[in-house]
Scaffold this motif. Structure first.
Motif, PDB file in Angstrom:
ATOM      1  N   TYR A 101      -0.464  -1.916   8.459  1.00  0.00           N
ATOM      2  CA  TYR A 101      -1.260  -3.101   8.153  1.00  0.00           C
ATOM      3  C   TYR A 101      -1.158  -4.152   9.257  1.00  0.00           C
ATOM      4  O   TYR A 101      -0.176  -4.259   9.973  1.00  0.00           O
ATOM      5  CB  TYR A 101      -0.859  -3.717   6.811  1.00  0.00           C
ATOM      6  CG  TYR A 101       0.595  -4.085   6.635  1.00  0.00           C
ATOM      7  CD1 TYR A 101       1.124  -5.262   7.174  1.00  0.00           C
ATOM      8  CD2 TYR A 101       1.449  -3.276   5.900  1.00  0.00           C
ATOM      9  CE1 TYR A 101       2.447  -5.605   6.986  1.00  0.00           C
ATOM     10  CE2 TYR A 101       2.785  -3.608   5.708  1.00  0.00           C
ATOM     11  CZ  TYR A 101       3.268  -4.787   6.257  1.00  0.00           C
ATOM     12  OH  TYR A 101       4.595  -5.118   6.069  1.00  0.00           O
TER      13      TYR A 101
ATOM     14  N   ARG B 273      -4.367  -3.600  -9.190  1.00  0.00           N
ATOM     15  CA  ARG B 273      -4.302  -2.659  -8.063  1.00  0.00           C
ATOM     16  C   ARG B 273      -5.701  -2.174  -7.714  1.00  0.00           C
ATOM     17  O   ARG B 273      -6.658  -2.326  -8.468  1.00  0.00           O
ATOM     18  CB  ARG B 273      -3.398  -1.479  -8.388  1.00  0.00           C
ATOM     19  CG  ARG B 273      -3.686  -0.740  -9.700  1.00  0.00           C
ATOM     20  CD  ARG B 273      -4.754   0.305  -9.594  1.00  0.00           C
ATOM     21  NE  ARG B 273      -4.936   1.066 -10.820  1.00  0.00           N
ATOM     22  CZ  ARG B 273      -6.075   1.623 -11.184  1.00  0.00           C
ATOM     23  NH1 ARG B 273      -7.141   1.499 -10.422  1.00  0.00           N
ATOM     24  NH2 ARG B 273      -6.177   2.302 -12.325  1.00  0.00           N
TER      25      ARG B 273
ATOM     26  N   ILE C 207      -4.933   6.236  -1.757  1.00  0.00           N
ATOM     27  CA  ILE C 207      -4.027   5.130  -1.475  1.00  0.00           C
ATOM     28  C   ILE C 207      -4.034   4.205  -2.681  1.00  0.00           C
ATOM     29  O   ILE C 207      -5.103   3.826  -3.172  1.00  0.00           O
ATOM     30  CB  ILE C 207      -4.460   4.341  -0.229  1.00  0.00           C
ATOM     31  CG1 ILE C 207      -4.572   5.257   0.990  1.00  0.00           C
ATOM     32  CG2 ILE C 207      -3.495   3.193   0.049  1.00  0.00           C
ATOM     33  CD1 ILE C 207      -5.365   4.638   2.129  1.00  0.00           C
TER      34      ILE C 207
ATOM     35  N   VAL D 184      -3.152   0.518  -3.747  1.00  0.00           N
ATOM     36  CA  VAL D 184      -2.870  -0.807  -3.210  1.00  0.00           C
ATOM     37  C   VAL D 184      -2.427  -1.689  -4.366  1.00  0.00           C
ATOM     38  O   VAL D 184      -3.184  -1.925  -5.311  1.00  0.00           O
ATOM     39  CB  VAL D 184      -4.103  -1.410  -2.519  1.00  0.00           C
ATOM     40  CG1 VAL D 184      -3.760  -2.754  -1.881  1.00  0.00           C
ATOM     41  CG2 VAL D 184      -4.659  -0.453  -1.469  1.00  0.00           C
TER      42      VAL D 184
ATOM     43  N   LEU E  92      -5.917  -2.647   6.507  1.00  0.00           N
ATOM     44  CA  LEU E  92      -5.089  -1.449   6.416  1.00  0.00           C
ATOM     45  C   LEU E  92      -5.703  -0.342   7.249  1.00  0.00           C
ATOM     46  O   LEU E  92      -6.886  -0.012   7.091  1.00  0.00           O
ATOM     47  CB  LEU E  92      -4.960  -0.993   4.961  1.00  0.00           C
ATOM     48  CG  LEU E  92      -4.030   0.194   4.710  1.00  0.00           C
ATOM     49  CD1 LEU E  92      -2.567  -0.200   4.957  1.00  0.00           C
ATOM     50  CD2 LEU E  92      -4.195   0.727   3.293  1.00  0.00           C
TER      51      LEU E  92
ATOM     52  N   ALA F 154       0.854  -1.182   0.000  1.00  0.00           N
ATOM     53  CA  ALA F 154       0.000   0.000   0.000  1.00  0.00           C
ATOM     54  C   ALA F 154       0.892   1.235   0.000  1.00  0.00           C
ATOM     55  O   ALA F 154       1.755   1.386   0.863  1.00  0.00           O
ATOM     56  CB  ALA F 154      -0.916   0.006   1.219  1.00  0.00           C
TER      57      ALA F 154
END
Length: 482
Positions: free
Chosen positions: A109, A83, A68, A70, A120, A51
Motif C-alpha cells: 500500500y 469490509r 482480497i 479489506v 493498494l 488488506a
C-alpha cells in the motif's frame, strides 16, 4: 515472496548467517515498513485499515482465482461487516477471475496517485497474458472516501515482459519526492522501480530495472529509509541459482533522486528481512529479520533447536558498527522454549502498542506445539525500550489463551502471519494474527489495552463471515499488505 507467501517461503528456508553489519538511520515514515512504520488508510478517516489476501480462494467457481479482504478500522476495531471483498470479478477491476490467477498473492500500500488516500497494489502472478502462461499482473486499486471499491482500477504494465510479474511488491518514496513509488519483481530475476505518481491508466512517471547478480532470485522486498536522507531504501532477500535451501543474500539498494541505485558493496546478515524501524528511538533505524540460524553472533554453531526459530535485530549506529541482537525462545523473559521446528519469528511486524515511542515486535510461532497439540501455533509480543527489544514484559497468545476466540487444534498454525497496526484510531498498535485452520485460514484481532496487547475484546474473522468461499483452500490471512 510469492507465488509462495512471504511467511510460507521462510518456513522452507534454513539459512546460515554470513556477512557484516548495516548502518541504519531514521527518517519520517513514507510507506509501509518505513522507519516509524506507517499504516494504511484507504478511506482517509484516520484509522488504520488492513488488506488481507485469500489468494487461493475460489471465485465464481474458479479454483485459486484469488480475493482480497479489506478490513476498515473503527473505534471498536476491525469487524466482518465493515469490509470490502475484491476480486477480478469486482466491478471496475481489470481482467476476470480465472483458475490459478492467485489475485492478491502480494499486496503493498501507498498513495500512488497523490490524492491523499492510500491505494493498494495487488499482484496475480499466475495470470496468463496473451500466449504467455503465468506472465503475471499487478493491479492498482485506488483509495477513496469509500475505501477500495474497484472503481477505476488499472493494470500496471510489465516493462520486462517476464513471468510471474508481481512475485514480490513493496512501496516507498524511493526517490525522495514525497510521492509513493512501487518496486516489483518477477521470476525472471528482474526487479523494476516504478516511479509515482501513477496516471489513471496505470502508467508510472518513470521506471527502470535494478541490477541484480546473474544467478540471484529475489524472493522478498522490504522498504525503509536506512540512511536518513529522506528517500526510502530497498532490501531484497533472495537466493542463488534458485536454491533457497542453500541460504540467502540480502542486497541493499539506497534510494536517491533517480530511485534505487545499484546494490551496495556492504553486506547484510542473511535471513529474511521483514521490517525496518527505530525500535530503541535513538534516531537510527533497525533492521529485523527471521532466520533458521545455525550460528551465533561470533559464527559459532548453535543447537539445531534454533533452526527456523531465531530473530536477528541489527541496530543502527553512526559509525556503521551497530550491535547485533539475537532473540529466540531461550532468551530470558521470552515465553516458551526453543524447540525443533517451532518456527519462532516466521512472521514479524513492528508497531507501537503502548504509545511510548518505542517500537514493539509481534513474532509468529506458527509451528509451536501447545499442551500436546501439534502445530497449534502462538504469537509472542516483545516490547521495545531505550535498550532495544527485551524479553521483560513479553506476552504470548494462542487459541487456548483466555478470551482468544477458538481453540488450539492440530495444525491451526496460529501466527502464520502477524500485523501490528492502529486499527482503532487511539494511537496504539493492535495485533492481527493469521491462522491456518485447515487451509481455510482466518484472522484474529487482539486490541491494545493501552499498555499491552489484551485478549479482552478480541474477535475472530472467518472466511465465511467475510464472504470468502471455503471451497478448496482459500488461506485467508496468510499475507497482510505491507
Amino acid at each position: 515472496m510469492r507465488s509462495r507467501t512471504r511467511t510460507a517461503l521462510a518456513a522452507l528456508v534454513p539459512v546460515a548467517l554470513t556477512g557484516g553489519l548495516l548502518t541504519l538511520t531514521a527518517s519520517p515514515a513514507v510507506a509501509a515498513d518505513g522507519t516509524t512504520v506507517a499504516r494504511a488508510d484507504f478511506n482517509g478517516d484516520g484509522k488504520g485499515d488492513v488488506a488481507a489476501n485469500a489468494a487461493t480462494a475460489h471465485v465464481s467457481g474458479h479454483a485459486e482465482a484469488g480475493q482480497i479482504a479489506v478490513l476498515y478500522g473503527a473505534s471498536g476495531g476491525v469487524t466482518a461487516t465493515n469490509r470490502t471483498l475484491v476480486s477480478q470479478n469486482t466491478a471496475g477491476v481489470p481482467g476476470a477471475a480465472e483458475p490459478g490467477d492467485e489475485f492478491g498473492s502480494q499486496l503493498a500500500y501507498g498513495d500512488f496517485n497523490g490524492d491523499g488516500y492510500d491505494d493498494l497494489a495487488a499482484s496475480a502472478p499466475g495470470e496468463d497474458v496473451g500466449d504467455t502462461a503465468d506472465a503475471g499482473s499487478v493491479t492498482l486499486l485506488w483509495g477513496s472516501p469509500s475505501g477500495l471499491t474497484g472503481a477505476g482500477s488499472v493494470t500496471v504494465a510489465n516493462p520486462a515482459d517476464g513471468v510471474k510479474w508481481g512475485s514480490a511488491l513493496v512501496a516507498g518514496d524511493f526517490d525522495g519526492d514525497r510521492r509513493d513509488d512501487l518496486v516489483v519483481s518477477d521470476r525472471d530475476r528482474t526487479v523494476q522501480f516504478l516511479r509515482g505518481g501513477f496516471s489513471s491508466s496505470g502508467e508510472p512517471a518513470a521506471h527502470h530495472p535494478l541490477r541484480v547478480p546473474a544467478d540471484y532470485y529475489p524472493w522478498t522486498l522490504t522498504a525503509g529509509d536506512v540512511n536518513g536522507d529522506g528517500a526510502t531504501d530497498l532490501v531484497s532477500s533472495g537466493s542463488r541459482l534458485y536454491e533457497p535451501g542453500d541460504g540467502n543474500d540480502n542486497l541493499l539498494y539506497l534510494g536517491g533522486p533517480d530511485g534505487p541505485g545499484s546494490p551496495q558493496a556492504r553486506e547484510l546478515r542473511s535471513g529474511w528481512v521483514t521490517a525496518i524501524g527505530d525500535i530503541d528511538r535513538d534516531g537510527y533505524g533497525d533492521i529485523v529479520s527471521n532466520t533458521g540460524s545455525t550460528e551465533d553472533l561470533d559464527g559459532n554453531p548453535v543447537p539445531y533447536t534454533y533452526t527456523g526459530g531465531q530473530i536477528w535485530i541489527t541496530y543502527g549506529s553512526a559509525d556503521g558498527d551497530g550491535r547485533l541482537q539475537a532473540v529466540n525462545q531461550d532468551t530470558p523473559g521470552v515465553p516458551g522454549a526453543a524447540e525443533e521446528s517451532d518456527a519462532f519469528g516466521l512472521a514479524l511486524d513492528l508497531g507501537d502498542v503502548n504509545k511510548d515511542g518505542y517500537l514493539d515486535l509481534a513474532a509468529g510461532v506458527p509451528q509451536e506445539d501447545i499442551d500436546g497439540v501439534e502445530y497449534a501455533g502462538s504469537v509472542v509480543v516483545l516490547y521495545g525500550t531505550a535498550a532495544g527489544l527485551t524479553g521483560t514484559g513479553a506476552q504470548v497468545f494462542h487459541q487456548d489463551t483466555a478470551d482468544v476466540p477458538g481453540a488450539n487444534e492440530h495444525w491451526d498454525r496460529f501466527g502464520i502471519e502477524v500485523k501490528l497496526d492502529d486499527v482503532t484510531g487511539d494511537g496504539r498498535a493492535d495485533l492481527l494474527a493469521g491462522t491456518f485452520e485447515n487451509d481455510n485460514g482466518g484472522i484474529v484481532h487482539l486490541p491494545s489495552g493501552g499498555a499491552k496487547i489484551t485478549a479482552t475484546g478480541s474477535r475472530a474473522l472467518s472466511p465465511t463471515a467475510l464472504g470468502v468461499s471455503t471451497s478448496g483452500a482459500p488461506r485467508l490471512g496468510h499475507n497482510f499488505a505491507d
